[in-house]
Design a protein around this motif. Structure first.
Motif, PDB file in Angstrom:
ATOM      1  N   GLY A 134       0.804  -1.209   0.000  1.00 61.60           N
ATOM      2  CA  GLY A 134       0.000   0.000   0.000  1.00 61.60           C
ATOM      3  C   GLY A 134       0.836   1.257   0.000  1.00 61.60           C
ATOM      4  N   SER A 135       2.156   1.080  -0.043  1.00 59.68           N
ATOM      5  CA  SER A 135       3.060   2.233  -0.021  1.00 59.68           C
ATOM      6  C   SER A 135       3.780   2.369  -1.352  1.00 59.68           C
ATOM      7  CB  SER A 135       4.087   2.085   1.104  1.00 59.68           C
ATOM      8  OG  SER A 135       3.466   2.183   2.370  1.00 59.68           O
ATOM      9  N   PRO A 136       3.985   3.593  -1.812  1.00 65.18           N
ATOM     10  CA  PRO A 136       4.661   3.817  -3.092  1.00 65.18           C
ATOM     11  C   PRO A 136       6.176   3.798  -2.912  1.00 65.18           C
ATOM     12  CG  PRO A 136       4.043   5.918  -2.151  1.00 65.18           C
ATOM     13  CD  PRO A 136       3.552   4.859  -1.190  1.00 65.18           C
ATOM     14  N   GLU A 137       6.889   3.752  -4.019  1.00 61.90           N
ATOM     15  CA  GLU A 137       8.339   3.909  -3.956  1.00 61.90           C
ATOM     16  C   GLU A 137       8.656   5.317  -3.445  1.00 61.90           C
ATOM     17  OE1 GLU A 137      12.283   3.100  -6.731  1.00 61.90           O
ATOM     18  OE2 GLU A 137      10.298   3.215  -7.668  1.00 61.90           O
ATOM     19  N   VAL A 138       9.659   5.402  -2.571  1.00 60.08           N
ATOM     20  CA  VAL A 138      10.019   6.703  -2.004  1.00 60.08           C
ATOM     21  C   VAL A 138      11.493   6.971  -2.287  1.00 60.08           C
ATOM     22  CG1 VAL A 138      10.436   5.648   0.276  1.00 60.08           C
ATOM     23  CG2 VAL A 138      10.113   8.103   0.096  1.00 60.08           C
ATOM     24  N   TYR A 139      11.776   8.171  -2.770  1.00 57.96           N
ATOM     25  CA  TYR A 139      13.135   8.562  -3.152  1.00 57.96           C
ATOM     26  C   TYR A 139      13.736   9.494  -2.100  1.00 57.96           C
ATOM     27  CZ  TYR A 139      12.170   6.678  -7.795  1.00 57.96           C
ATOM     28  OH  TYR A 139      11.860   5.844  -8.846  1.00 57.96           O
ATOM     29  N   PHE A 140      15.055   9.346  -1.897  1.00 56.31           N
ATOM     30  CA  PHE A 140      15.780  10.203  -0.962  1.00 56.31           C
ATOM     31  C   PHE A 140      16.372  11.430  -1.665  1.00 56.31           C
ATOM     32  CE2 PHE A 140      15.451   6.256   1.237  1.00 56.31           C
ATOM     33  CZ  PHE A 140      15.635   6.490   2.589  1.00 56.31           C
ATOM     34  N   GLY A 141      16.710  11.297  -2.944  1.00 58.83           N
ATOM     35  CA  GLY A 141      17.358  12.375  -3.675  1.00 58.83           C
ATOM     36  C   GLY A 141      16.409  13.504  -4.018  1.00 58.83           C
ATOM     37  N   ALA A 142      16.962  14.706  -4.158  1.00 60.08           N
ATOM     38  CA  ALA A 142      16.149  15.902  -4.371  1.00 60.08           C
ATOM     39  C   ALA A 142      15.373  15.876  -5.683  1.00 60.08           C
ATOM     40  CB  ALA A 142      17.042  17.150  -4.327  1.00 60.08           C
ATOM     41  N   ASN A 143      15.816  15.087  -6.651  1.00 54.79           N
ATOM     42  CA  ASN A 143      15.100  15.037  -7.931  1.00 54.79           C
ATOM     43  C   ASN A 143      13.668  14.541  -7.779  1.00 54.79           C
ATOM     44  OD1 ASN A 143      17.274  15.999  -9.330  1.00 54.79           O
ATOM     45  ND2 ASN A 143      17.926  14.022 -10.148  1.00 54.79           N
ATOM     46  N   ARG A 144      13.439  13.648  -6.769  1.00 50.95           N
ATOM     47  CA  ARG A 144      12.117  13.025  -6.660  1.00 50.95           C
ATOM     48  C   ARG A 144      11.705  12.768  -5.212  1.00 50.95           C
ATOM     49  NH1 ARG A 144      12.910   8.213 -10.986  1.00 50.95           N
ATOM     50  NH2 ARG A 144      15.048   8.429 -10.213  1.00 50.95           N
ATOM     51  N   ASN A 145      12.163  13.561  -4.272  1.00 50.92           N
ATOM     52  CA  ASN A 145      11.853  13.269  -2.865  1.00 50.92           C
ATOM     53  C   ASN A 145      10.651  14.050  -2.358  1.00 50.92           C
ATOM     54  OD1 ASN A 145      13.003  15.800  -2.713  1.00 50.92           O
ATOM     55  ND2 ASN A 145      14.384  15.320  -1.007  1.00 50.92           N
ATOM     56  N   GLU A 146       9.557  13.983  -3.113  1.00 50.31           N
ATOM     57  CA  GLU A 146       8.348  14.721  -2.734  1.00 50.31           C
ATOM     58  C   GLU A 146       7.703  14.171  -1.463  1.00 50.31           C
ATOM     59  OE1 GLU A 146       7.243  11.529  -5.729  1.00 50.31           O
ATOM     60  OE2 GLU A 146       8.728  13.145  -5.619  1.00 50.31           O
ATOM     61  N   LEU A 147       8.123  12.985  -0.982  1.00 50.99           N
ATOM     62  CA  LEU A 147       7.573  12.416   0.247  1.00 50.99           C
ATOM     63  C   LEU A 147       8.440  12.714   1.467  1.00 50.99           C
ATOM     64  CD1 LEU A 147       6.372   8.924  -1.076  1.00 50.99           C
ATOM     65  CD2 LEU A 147       5.045  11.026  -0.808  1.00 50.99           C
ATOM     66  N   PHE A 148       9.386  13.624   1.328  1.00 49.79           N
ATOM     67  CA  PHE A 148      10.278  14.005   2.420  1.00 49.79           C
ATOM     68  C   PHE A 148       9.483  14.815   3.440  1.00 49.79           C
ATOM     69  CE2 PHE A 148      14.715  16.077   3.300  1.00 49.79           C
ATOM     70  CZ  PHE A 148      14.766  15.401   4.516  1.00 49.79           C
ATOM     71  N   GLY A 149       9.400  14.310   4.695  1.00 54.47           N
ATOM     72  CA  GLY A 149       8.493  14.906   5.658  1.00 54.47           C
ATOM     73  C   GLY A 149       9.077  15.988   6.535  1.00 54.47           C
ATOM     74  N   ASN A 150      10.376  15.947   6.835  1.00 61.72           N
ATOM     75  CA  ASN A 150      10.939  16.939   7.763  1.00 61.72           C
ATOM     76  C   ASN A 150      12.123  17.687   7.149  1.00 61.72           C
ATOM     77  OD1 ASN A 150      12.615  14.656   7.863  1.00 61.72           O
ATOM     78  ND2 ASN A 150      13.262  15.075   9.972  1.00 61.72           N
ATOM     79  N   GLY A 151      12.017  17.925   5.846  1.00 59.99           N
ATOM     80  CA  GLY A 151      13.026  18.706   5.146  1.00 59.99           C
ATOM     81  C   GLY A 151      12.454  19.264   3.859  1.00 59.99           C
ATOM     82  N   PRO A 152      13.195  20.121   3.191  1.00 63.26           N
ATOM     83  CA  PRO A 152      12.689  20.744   1.957  1.00 63.26           C
ATOM     84  C   PRO A 152      12.739  19.773   0.775  1.00 63.26           C
ATOM     85  CG  PRO A 152      14.925  21.491   2.402  1.00 63.26           C
ATOM     86  CD  PRO A 152      14.536  20.634   3.567  1.00 63.26           C
ATOM     87  N   ALA A 153      11.612  19.392   0.259  1.00 61.58           N
ATOM     88  CA  ALA A 153      11.560  18.496  -0.900  1.00 61.58           C
ATOM     89  C   ALA A 153      12.048  19.231  -2.141  1.00 61.58           C
ATOM     90  CB  ALA A 153      10.133  17.997  -1.115  1.00 61.58           C
TER      91      ALA A 153
END
Length: 277
Positions: A134-153
């Motif tokens: 039920g969870s999508p792929e999550v990226y750490f890099g700035a190019n695709r880290n729109e799911l970053f919760g406690n930093g600037p995506a």
């Protein structure tokens, strides 16, 4: 490093072994998602690891990917004897449908070339690994880290991150000093943390390090049990990351909602993605 591609390989191997003498040719096109996947030695090692018998082309400049207007890992194209694409399938699954189309196309080839060889009967009995995430792929890099919760995506940044008290589902959190680059996030402080609430059975982690880095794995606040650990975390609730590759972190028996916490013991971990299944 793509788990969806890795789960497809056994089916390709089975079809190649079954139909190669009847005219089936498979060419694997490896189009890298990350920089380390452009390295010839890394790709050659992966081909050996997965015991791939058919040729694999390294498409570093995305020329084949672009020519076929592709946007997905994996994707299968079936080309007939006249050079026409007669079938294509996006992503995992559709294995029986694909094999039936292979058989149909080989029968057509047999008739056109007036061959007397027989196509092996029946469909291949390759195990299909069920996915229930039920969870999508999550990226750490700035190019695709729109799911970053406690930093600037979407921003390349080096900063000290602090965990919030409440963790949202499908949201990535970092703790400690991290440098977020375009492709990955790298910690420069010991005892850094990665936290993610997810819904799935399996958690896969694409990561690497120039020097070995130890990760302690916690599930729902406790060191992960051996029964719930993925193949790379089965010993002492920890993982040693060195090679740039996909690591199997969690493998529970049934899908569910859990909080994964990775405690990074040394600096230098490069975290690329979480994927689920």
């Amino acid at each position: 490093s793509c788990i969806n591609c890795q789960r497809t390989i056994p089916h390709l191997d089975a079809w190649y072994e079954k139909y190669k003498n009847q005219g089936l040719v498979i060419i694997g096109v490896h189009t890298p998602e990350f920089g380390f996947e452009q390295d010839y030695e890394n790709v050659a090692a992966a081909v050996k690891k997965f015991d791939i018998k058919y040729p694999v082309v390294l498409d570093n400049d995305y020329s084949t990917w672009t020519s076929y207007k592709n946007r997905y890992w994996p994707r299968k194209y079936l080309v007939d004897i006249d050079g026409f694409i007669v079938y294509d399938h996006i992503g995992e699954g559709g294995y029986e449908e694909t094999e039936r189309k292979i058989r149909e196309t080989l029968e057509e080839r047999k008739q056109i070339l007036d061959l007397r060889q027989e196509i092996p009967e029946g469909l291949s009995e390759t195990e299909t690994i069920a996915t229930d995430a039920g969870s999508p792929e999550v990226y750490f890099g700035a190019n695709r880290n729109e799911l970053f919760g406690n930093g600037p995506a979407g921003k390349v940044v080096t900063a000290t991150f602090l965990l919030p008290e409440k963790k949202e589902l499908n949201t990535l959190y970092l703790d400690g000093i991290w440098s977020v680059t375009s492709e990955f996030a790298e910690n420069s402080s010991a005892e850094s943390k990665i936290v993610f609430r997810y819904q799935a059975k399996n958690v896969y982690f694409v990561a690497g390090s120039e020097m070995p880095v130890s990760l302690r794995v916690f599930l729902d606040g406790k060191p992960i049990r051996s029964a719930d650990a993925g193949s790379d975390a089965a010993e002492n609730s920890s993982i040693t990351v060195s090679d740039h590759r996909l690591y199997h972190v969690v493998g529970t028996q049934i899908p569910g909602e859990h909080t994964l916490e990775l405690r990074v013991q040394e600096p230098g971990l490069k975290a690329f993605t979480f994927t689920f299944g």
